[in-house]
Design a protein around this motif. Structure first.
Motif, PDB file in Angstrom:
ATOM      1  N   LEU A  94      -1.078  -0.218  -5.307  1.00 25.19           N
ATOM      2  CA  LEU A  94      -1.619  -1.179  -4.342  1.00 25.19           C
ATOM      3  C   LEU A  94      -1.500  -2.606  -4.858  1.00 25.19           C
ATOM      4  CD1 LEU A  94      -4.979   0.691  -3.567  1.00 25.19           C
ATOM      5  CD2 LEU A  94      -2.735   1.109  -2.577  1.00 25.19           C
ATOM      6  N   VAL A  95      -1.415  -3.533  -3.916  1.00 21.54           N
ATOM      7  CA  VAL A  95      -1.452  -4.953  -4.249  1.00 21.54           C
ATOM      8  C   VAL A  95      -2.536  -5.606  -3.400  1.00 21.54           C
ATOM      9  CG1 VAL A  95      -0.199  -7.136  -4.320  1.00 21.54           C
ATOM     10  CG2 VAL A  95       1.003  -4.990  -4.813  1.00 21.54           C
ATOM     11  N   VAL A  96      -3.462  -6.287  -4.065  1.00 23.14           N
ATOM     12  CA  VAL A  96      -4.504  -7.057  -3.375  1.00 23.14           C
ATOM     13  C   VAL A  96      -4.129  -8.533  -3.511  1.00 23.14           C
ATOM     14  CG1 VAL A  96      -6.973  -7.524  -3.186  1.00 23.14           C
ATOM     15  CG2 VAL A  96      -6.189  -5.305  -4.055  1.00 23.14           C
ATOM     16  N   ARG A  97      -4.004  -9.221  -2.391  1.00 22.46           N
ATOM     17  CA  ARG A  97      -3.541 -10.621  -2.405  1.00 22.46           C
ATOM     18  C   ARG A  97      -4.676 -11.591  -2.082  1.00 22.46           C
ATOM     19  NH1 ARG A  97       1.846 -10.455  -3.080  1.00 22.46           N
ATOM     20  NH2 ARG A  97       2.943  -8.552  -2.408  1.00 22.46           N
ATOM     21  N   ASP A  98      -4.400 -12.870  -2.295  1.00 23.36           N
ATOM     22  CA  ASP A  98      -5.342 -13.966  -1.961  1.00 23.36           C
ATOM     23  C   ASP A  98      -6.683 -13.774  -2.652  1.00 23.36           C
ATOM     24  OD1 ASP A  98      -3.361 -14.915  -0.167  1.00 23.36           O
ATOM     25  OD2 ASP A  98      -4.094 -13.544   1.369  1.00 23.36           O
ATOM     26  N   LEU A  99      -6.661 -13.466  -3.934  1.00 20.82           N
ATOM     27  CA  LEU A  99      -7.905 -13.237  -4.672  1.00 20.82           C
ATOM     28  C   LEU A  99      -8.732 -14.521  -4.788  1.00 20.82           C
ATOM     29  CD1 LEU A  99      -6.573 -10.525  -5.369  1.00 20.82           C
ATOM     30  CD2 LEU A  99      -7.437 -10.792  -7.698  1.00 20.82           C
ATOM     31  N   LYS A 100     -10.030 -14.383  -4.558  1.00 18.97           N
ATOM     32  CA  LYS A 100     -10.964 -15.498  -4.707  1.00 18.97           C
ATOM     33  C   LYS A 100     -12.285 -14.946  -5.216  1.00 18.97           C
ATOM     34  CE  LYS A 100      -9.011 -17.970  -0.740  1.00 18.97           C
ATOM     35  NZ  LYS A 100      -9.287 -18.418   0.660  1.00 18.97           N
ATOM     36  N   PRO A 101     -12.965 -15.679  -6.100  1.00 23.52           N
ATOM     37  CA  PRO A 101     -14.291 -15.236  -6.549  1.00 23.52           C
ATOM     38  C   PRO A 101     -15.293 -15.279  -5.399  1.00 23.52           C
ATOM     39  CG  PRO A 101     -13.365 -16.916  -8.000  1.00 23.52           C
ATOM     40  CD  PRO A 101     -12.520 -16.894  -6.769  1.00 23.52           C
ATOM     41  N   HIS A 102     -16.309 -14.446  -5.471  1.00 19.08           N
ATOM     42  CA  HIS A 102     -17.358 -14.475  -4.449  1.00 19.08           C
ATOM     43  C   HIS A 102     -18.170 -15.752  -4.535  1.00 19.08           C
ATOM     44  CE1 HIS A 102     -17.595  -9.839  -3.715  1.00 19.08           C
ATOM     45  NE2 HIS A 102     -16.599 -10.420  -3.091  1.00 19.08           N
ATOM     46  N   GLY A 103     -18.498 -16.143  -5.752  1.00 20.36           N
ATOM     47  CA  GLY A 103     -19.368 -17.308  -5.941  1.00 20.36           C
ATOM     48  C   GLY A 103     -18.591 -18.562  -6.260  1.00 20.36           C
TER      49      GLY A 103
ATOM     50  N   PHE B 217       0.875  -1.184   0.000  1.00 18.85           N
ATOM     51  CA  PHE B 217       0.000   0.000   0.000  1.00 18.85           C
ATOM     52  C   PHE B 217       0.909   1.231   0.000  1.00 18.85           C
ATOM     53  CE2 PHE B 217      -3.438   2.811   1.221  1.00 18.85           C
ATOM     54  CZ  PHE B 217      -4.589   2.147   0.827  1.00 18.85           C
ATOM     55  N   VAL B 218       1.185   1.751  -1.170  1.00 14.43           N
ATOM     56  CA  VAL B 218       2.107   2.878  -1.316  1.00 14.43           C
ATOM     57  C   VAL B 218       1.319   4.109  -1.761  1.00 14.43           C
ATOM     58  CG1 VAL B 218       4.165   3.758  -2.484  1.00 14.43           C
ATOM     59  CG2 VAL B 218       3.999   1.320  -1.899  1.00 14.43           C
ATOM     60  N   VAL B 219       1.486   5.199  -1.005  1.00 18.69           N
ATOM     61  CA  VAL B 219       0.743   6.431  -1.259  1.00 18.69           C
ATOM     62  C   VAL B 219       1.725   7.563  -1.527  1.00 18.69           C
ATOM     63  CG1 VAL B 219      -1.033   8.009  -0.394  1.00 18.69           C
ATOM     64  CG2 VAL B 219      -0.965   5.640   0.434  1.00 18.69           C
ATOM     65  N   VAL B 220       1.555   8.236  -2.655  1.00 19.39           N
ATOM     66  CA  VAL B 220       2.412   9.376  -2.994  1.00 19.39           C
ATOM     67  C   VAL B 220       1.528  10.608  -3.175  1.00 19.39           C
ATOM     68  CG1 VAL B 220       4.183  10.288  -4.527  1.00 19.39           C
ATOM     69  CG2 VAL B 220       3.992   7.813  -4.185  1.00 19.39           C
ATOM     70  N   GLU B 221       1.794  11.619  -2.394  1.00 23.03           N
ATOM     71  CA  GLU B 221       1.016  12.853  -2.471  1.00 23.03           C
ATOM     72  C   GLU B 221       1.269  13.565  -3.801  1.00 23.03           C
ATOM     73  OE1 GLU B 221       0.364  15.281   1.309  1.00 23.03           O
ATOM     74  OE2 GLU B 221       1.872  16.455   0.226  1.00 23.03           O
ATOM     75  N   MET B 222       0.218  14.204  -4.336  1.00 21.10           N
ATOM     76  CA  MET B 222       0.351  15.042  -5.526  1.00 21.10           C
ATOM     77  C   MET B 222       0.145  16.494  -5.119  1.00 21.10           C
ATOM     78  SD  MET B 222      -1.623  12.875  -8.499  1.00 21.10           S
ATOM     79  CE  MET B 222      -3.238  13.014  -7.739  1.00 21.10           C
ATOM     80  N   ASP B 223       1.054  17.372  -5.500  1.00 20.40           N
ATOM     81  CA  ASP B 223       0.935  18.775  -5.110  1.00 20.40           C
ATOM     82  C   ASP B 223      -0.176  19.459  -5.897  1.00 20.40           C
ATOM     83  OD1 ASP B 223       1.952  19.418  -7.628  1.00 20.40           O
ATOM     84  OD2 ASP B 223       3.968  19.866  -6.898  1.00 20.40           O
ATOM     85  N   THR B 224      -0.347  20.749  -5.678  1.00 20.82           N
ATOM     86  CA  THR B 224      -1.462  21.470  -6.319  1.00 20.82           C
ATOM     87  C   THR B 224      -1.323  21.534  -7.835  1.00 20.82           C
ATOM     88  OG1 THR B 224      -0.270  23.539  -5.888  1.00 20.82           O
ATOM     89  CG2 THR B 224      -1.985  22.893  -4.309  1.00 20.82           C
ATOM     90  N   HIS B 225      -0.120  21.245  -8.361  1.00 21.95           N
ATOM     91  CA  HIS B 225       0.095  21.198  -9.810  1.00 21.95           C
ATOM     92  C   HIS B 225      -0.106  19.788 -10.363  1.00 21.95           C
ATOM     93  CE1 HIS B 225       1.774  25.249  -9.530  1.00 21.95           C
ATOM     94  NE2 HIS B 225       2.504  24.816  -8.517  1.00 21.95           N
ATOM     95  N   GLY B 226      -0.447  18.837  -9.490  1.00 21.97           N
ATOM     96  CA  GLY B 226      -0.639  17.459  -9.926  1.00 21.97           C
ATOM     97  C   GLY B 226       0.643  16.675 -10.050  1.00 21.97           C
ATOM     98  N   GLN B 227       1.747  17.216  -9.514  1.00 23.13           N
ATOM     99  CA  GLN B 227       3.041  16.537  -9.609  1.00 23.13           C
ATOM    100  C   GLN B 227       3.289  15.696  -8.359  1.00 23.13           C
ATOM    101  OE1 GLN B 227       6.180  19.038 -10.874  1.00 23.13           O
ATOM    102  NE2 GLN B 227       7.572  17.333 -11.191  1.00 23.13           N
ATOM    103  N   LEU B 228       3.829  14.497  -8.547  1.00 26.72           N
ATOM    104  CA  LEU B 228       4.154  13.621  -7.424  1.00 26.72           C
ATOM    105  C   LEU B 228       5.271  14.241  -6.594  1.00 26.72           C
ATOM    106  CD1 LEU B 228       4.151  10.135  -9.205  1.00 26.72           C
ATOM    107  CD2 LEU B 228       2.280  11.228  -7.969  1.00 26.72           C
ATOM    108  N   VAL B 229       5.112  14.217  -5.252  1.00 25.95           N
ATOM    109  CA  VAL B 229       6.088  14.898  -4.400  1.00 25.95           C
ATOM    110  C   VAL B 229       7.443  14.198  -4.377  1.00 25.95           C
ATOM    111  CG1 VAL B 229       4.332  15.921  -2.914  1.00 25.95           C
ATOM    112  CG2 VAL B 229       5.309  13.699  -2.302  1.00 25.95           C
ATOM    113  N   ASN B 230       7.506  12.934  -4.820  1.00 20.20           N
ATOM    114  CA  ASN B 230       8.802  12.252  -4.873  1.00 20.20           C
ATOM    115  C   ASN B 230       9.430  12.337  -6.252  1.00 20.20           C
ATOM    116  OD1 ASN B 230       7.071  10.534  -6.174  1.00 20.20           O
ATOM    117  ND2 ASN B 230       7.731   8.674  -5.099  1.00 20.20           N
ATOM    118  N   SER B 231       8.848  13.161  -7.117  1.00 13.26           N
ATOM    119  CA  SER B 231       9.409  13.357  -8.449  1.00 13.26           C
ATOM    120  C   SER B 231      10.736  14.103  -8.343  1.00 13.26           C
ATOM    121  CB  SER B 231       8.421  14.160  -9.301  1.00 13.26           C
ATOM    122  OG  SER B 231       8.994  14.506 -10.546  1.00 13.26           O
TER     123      SER B 231
END
Length: 638
Positions: A339-348, A27-41
């Protein structure tokens, strides 16, 4: 409705099961400034090294939005973070002996707090000691700070009471022009004269005093003089003093750490206050996050000197550069998620061979239709036994003692903080609980310190809440209002369907304004949908906004409006003004779009061994990735 069950989705795809946040790397989150640029750019540092001066018009526009920078600067100061635990304990021991008249030796009537070569840090120490111990006088000799009993305080305490004297000296130290302090009613004219003389002699240049009679009781009021309207001639020293104020911007990468916890640690290492740090938004704990920050009074060189200490606590500092101003809460375009979602299984009963189709259909639906813009579980705190909205409700009802008990309700764990909370609830002994509470739990320690000084009754609990920064206090009220908003959104969709109907509130601004409908709208152009507009389908569901409860919002003019009134009345807030005067809190309310949409969404599915799904997308500020994922998976996540 169950507390965290938000089962109202707007798409009809089947979805699938999966787990998130198996590790912070998922779960990796990168803030975008008011110009839409990633803060780790890489080019953020070059882009923001120099900032143009704002025009006066722009400054006025900024004032139309709540300024959490100003709010955060109203901090009450935790000496444990500023002086360190050992010196704070020594200071408390000294004051206890002084108040008990156990100090006879003149040489021992003063205590050295140590040497502080940095003048900004000296100012922090002076203010914090004066706030916590108004009866002390702080004196600087070269770089050493010493404390002793304040004779002025002692004189006023003999004329009134220690409690009144403490409040009066805090009033003086706050230096708010035009503010007023009122002593308790006093029938003795001779005694009032003594108080007048003391205040005039000691603070005459700062204040003016007068007596007034109300219902046959006479009191003395003291008013801090307004600042002179005549422009003061600027000296070279003034200009030099202004130049000393430093702002250093940096990018913070943190791993499995709360934003406020990270700030508390950095403040302690650098010897400044937590309120000297400003940021655009609070990020998840169970994640790796990148966000912009600005620290006041610290040079880039000094910040870089502490990089190794920060790294030991899971924090990395980069993009360090001087800037001309602090950051303001909400000054970001949004956040980018990997993001990574693990252990995927169908509902039905569908097999793994059909998982690819399930995922594709789910992602495309949410890409086109969006998701219900619920507040995510982070908004309500990580507690399982008691969540932040319950504390907020107790505060709105001004049940101070109950709110403090909720604040200290422990979880099931047996770590130090839970032991400290259990000890406080069982014994009521704030001092012993403070000794158990870990140093990094800044909020809890501030509260316990105040309860130790003032007791755990109604007044002591008020003092406890006031010891926390304004932004922390108001967080709990906002959490309650967010809970109501979530329930309102579910009710609106279940009862009124998926079209804009008569009585709904919609955003009626320009096309430019529509871009902001996924954010909290503080002063939007609100329009009430008419019956004709409903028939002609003038407005769509993604233009509908719902109010966050407060004292300055209008409610929908259909059955949802009545739902709000009934819901608040159910919690005992039928006549609530959404102001908690003892805690200096006011909740005007705002508006929030019912729907939100992810942008730039991409995905890839891996079915070898354990199926996993990698997702990337952007969300506007104040939208939650866990809620977006919940719509994709048709599964509530936390």
């Amino acid at each position: 409705m169950e507390r965290d069950t938000l089962s109202c989705f707007i798409s009809d795809h089947e979805g699938f099961y999966g787990t998130i946040k198996n590790s912070p790397q998922d779960f990796v989150v990168v803030e975008m400034d008011t110009h839409g640029q990633l803060v780790n750019s890489p080019n953020v540092q070059e882009k923001h090294t120099k900032r143009p001066q704002q025009s006066q018009a722009n400054k006025r526009d900024d004032k139309s939005k709540p300024d959490d920078t100003d709010i955060l600067n109203q901090d009450c100061f935790d000496l444990n973070l500023i002086l360190g635990p050992a010196m704070t304990e020594e200071l408390e021991h000294f004051t206890n002996k002084m108040r008990a008249n156990e100090i006879c030796d003149q040489e021992k009537a003063e205590l050295s707090l140590g040497t502080y070569p940095d003048k900004h840090l000296r100012a922090v120490v002076h203010k914090a000691v004066r706030y916590n111990f108004p009866f002390l006088q702080t004196v600087t000799n070269q770089s050493e700070i010493r404390v002793r009993e304040d004779p002025d305080f002692k004189e006023l305490a003999s004329l009134s009471s220690e409690g009144e004297a403490e409040e009066f000296f805090r009033f003086i130290d706050a230096k708010v022009p035009g503010s007023v302090f009122t002593f308790l009613p006093d029938d003795s004219k001779e005694h009032r004269t003594s108080v007048h003389h003391f205040v005039s002699r000691r603070f005459g240049k700062l204040v003016e005093t007068k007596s007034f009679t109300d219902q046959e009781k006479t009191s003395i009021t003291v008013r801090l003089r307004e600042r002179s309207k005549q422009p003061k001639k600027r000296t070279i020293a003034d200009c030099q003093e202004e130049e000393v104020t430093l702002y250093t911007a940096f990018m913070l990468r943190k791993d499995n750490l709360e934003t406020l916890e990270a700030i508390s640690y950095m403040a302690a290492v650098l010897g400044v206050l937590p309120s000297d740090f400003t940021y655009a938004g609070i990020k998840d704990k169970r994640a790796i996050t990148y966000q912009a920050m600005v620290v006041k009074k610290i040079s880039p060189e000094r910040l870089l000197d502490k990089v190794s200490e920060f790294e030991r606590r899971g924090m990395q500092i980069s993009h360090v550069r001087p800037v001309s101003e602090p950051l303001k809460l909400g000054r970001l375009q949004g956040n980018h998620f990997d993001l990574v979602v693990r252990d995927l299984k169908p509902h039905g009963k569908n097999g793994l061979t059909e998982l690819q189709q399930l995922v594709k259909e789910a992602v495309e639906n949410v890409k086109n239709r969006g998701f219900v813009n619920y507040y995510g579980p982070q908004r309500f705190g990580s507690g399982l036994c008691v969540q932040a909205d319950q504390i907020g409700l107790a505060l709105l009802m001004e049940k101070m003692e109950a709110s403090v008990k909720l604040f200290f309700t422990p979880e099931d764990g047996d770590d130090l903080q839970n032991k400290a909370k259990r000890h406080f609830l069982l014994s009521g002994n704030a001092k012993e609980s403070l000794a158990l509470m870990p140093a990094y739990k800044a909020r809890e320690r501030l509260m316990l310190r105040a309860l130790h000084r003032y007791g755990s009754g109604q007044e002591g609990c008020i003092r406890g809440w006031l010891s926390l920064p304004h932004s922390m206090r108001v967080f709990y009220l906002h959490s309650y209002c967010s809970r109501v908003w979530n329930e309102a959104a579910k009710y609106r969709l279940q009862k009124l369907g998926f079209k804009a109907v008569q009585g709904d509130l919609v955003w009626a601004g320009s096309e430019t304004g529509l871009k902001s409908t996924t954010e909290e709208l503080n002063a939007p152009q609100v329009h009430v949908v008419t019956s004709e507009e409903e028939k002609e389908e003038v407005f769509s569901l993604d233009q509908v906004i719902l109010p966050m409860p407060g004292n300055s919002v209008k409610y929908p003019e259909n059955l949802l409006g009545q739902w709000y009134r009934d819901r608040l009345a159910q919690d005992g807030l039928g006549s609530c003004r959404f102001r908690v005067t003892p805690l200096k809190l006011n909740v005007p309310g705002c508006y929030r779009a019912l729907l939100a949409k992810p942008q730039n969404i991409t995905y890839s599915l891996r079915t070898a061994e354990e199926p996993s799904l990698s997702l990337t997308f952007d969300l506007d500020a104040s939208c939650y990735a866990t809620v977006c994922l919940g719509e994709i998976m048709k599964h509530n996540l936390s």
